[in-house]
Motif scaffolding. Structure first.
Motif, PDB file in Angstrom:
ATOM      1  N   LYS A   1      10.609  84.533  39.888  1.00 29.65           N
ATOM      2  CA  LYS A   1      11.052  83.829  41.143  1.00 29.65           C
ATOM      3  C   LYS A   1      12.390  83.922  41.122  1.00 29.65           C
ATOM      4  O   LYS A   1      13.198  84.088  42.139  1.00 29.65           O
ATOM      5  N   ASN A   2      13.502  83.822  39.843  1.00 27.69           N
ATOM      6  CA  ASN A   2      14.751  83.734  39.727  1.00 27.69           C
ATOM      7  C   ASN A   2      15.247  85.061  40.221  1.00 27.69           C
ATOM      8  O   ASN A   2      16.500  85.461  40.530  1.00 27.69           O
ATOM      9  N   LYS A   3      14.416  86.257  40.081  1.00 30.11           N
ATOM     10  CA  LYS A   3      15.163  87.681  40.111  1.00 30.11           C
ATOM     11  C   LYS A   3      14.646  88.211  41.656  1.00 30.11           C
ATOM     12  O   LYS A   3      15.172  88.848  42.002  1.00 30.11           O
ATOM     13  N   GLN A   4      13.940  87.358  42.420  1.00 29.20           N
ATOM     14  CA  GLN A   4      13.444  87.948  43.588  1.00 29.20           C
ATOM     15  C   GLN A   4      13.827  86.718  44.676  1.00 29.20           C
ATOM     16  O   GLN A   4      13.802  85.549  44.522  1.00 29.20           O
TER      17      GLN A   4
ATOM     18  N   TRP B   1       9.234  80.647  48.650  1.00 28.75           N
ATOM     19  CA  TRP B   1       8.845  80.231  47.382  1.00 28.75           C
ATOM     20  C   TRP B   1       8.233  78.582  47.562  1.00 28.75           C
ATOM     21  O   TRP B   1       8.906  77.870  48.256  1.00 28.75           O
ATOM     22  N   GLN B   2       7.344  78.197  46.796  1.00 29.88           N
ATOM     23  CA  GLN B   2       6.671  76.831  47.011  1.00 29.88           C
ATOM     24  C   GLN B   2       6.903  76.433  45.652  1.00 29.88           C
ATOM     25  O   GLN B   2       5.896  76.546  44.736  1.00 29.88           O
ATOM     26  N   VAL B   3       8.055  76.051  45.425  1.00 34.22           N
ATOM     27  CA  VAL B   3       8.165  75.035  44.180  1.00 34.22           C
ATOM     28  C   VAL B   3       8.345  73.522  44.389  1.00 34.22           C
ATOM     29  O   VAL B   3       8.983  73.261  45.323  1.00 34.22           O
TER      30      VAL B   3
END
Length: 139
Positions: A60-63, A72-74
């Motif tokens: 997630k942190n790289k894309q 993103w659903q965080v």
């Protein structure tokens, strides 16, 4: 494509539950019963789950955005509140008493229908009570 990925993910999750014996309440209760005949085998399952979760956050942190969605659903909640604590305690008590959590509880409908029926019925009733309590604004 999203449905196919969801299906594959669900199959992998189910296979992981079955392979690790998380669908067997005796194994789960053996792991949770640290003062009796403790069965530490589920530590590998938990460590694997943590590793997969960490890998997900690294990706997630790289894309900028996921492959099959617009964003993103965080979870956005960053604080611990009484709802989280009460829900965690109730989940832990239920898991410790029955040896089931929702995923393995569904498999119990086939593996052990009597226990599975009671567990899933309680899960649905509890979820329904929470839903109506939340909609009514009661605290």
């Amino acid at each position: 494509m999203s449905a196919i990925v969801t299906l594959i993910t669900g199959i992998l999750f189910g296979l992981g539950l079955a392979f690790s014996e998380m669908t067997n309440p005796a194994v789960v209760i053996g792991f949770l019963g640290i003062f009796g005949n403790w069965n530490p085998s589920l530590l590998i399952v938990m460590a694997s789950a943590i590793a997969v979760g960490m890998l997900g956050y690294i990706i997630k942190n790289k894309q900028i955005k996921p492959l099959l969605s617009n964003k993103w659903q965080v979870p956005s909640l960053r604080h611990i509140d009484s709802k989280l604590i009460i829900g965690s305690v109730l989940f832990g008590i239920g898991w410790g008493l029955s040896g089931y959590c929702p995923g393995p509880g569904l498999t119990a409908l086939i593996n052990n229908p009597a226990e599975g029926f009671y567990f899933i019925s309680a899960l649905i009733i509890g979820s329904g009570l929470h839903y109506f309590q939340a909609r009514s604004g009661l605290k």
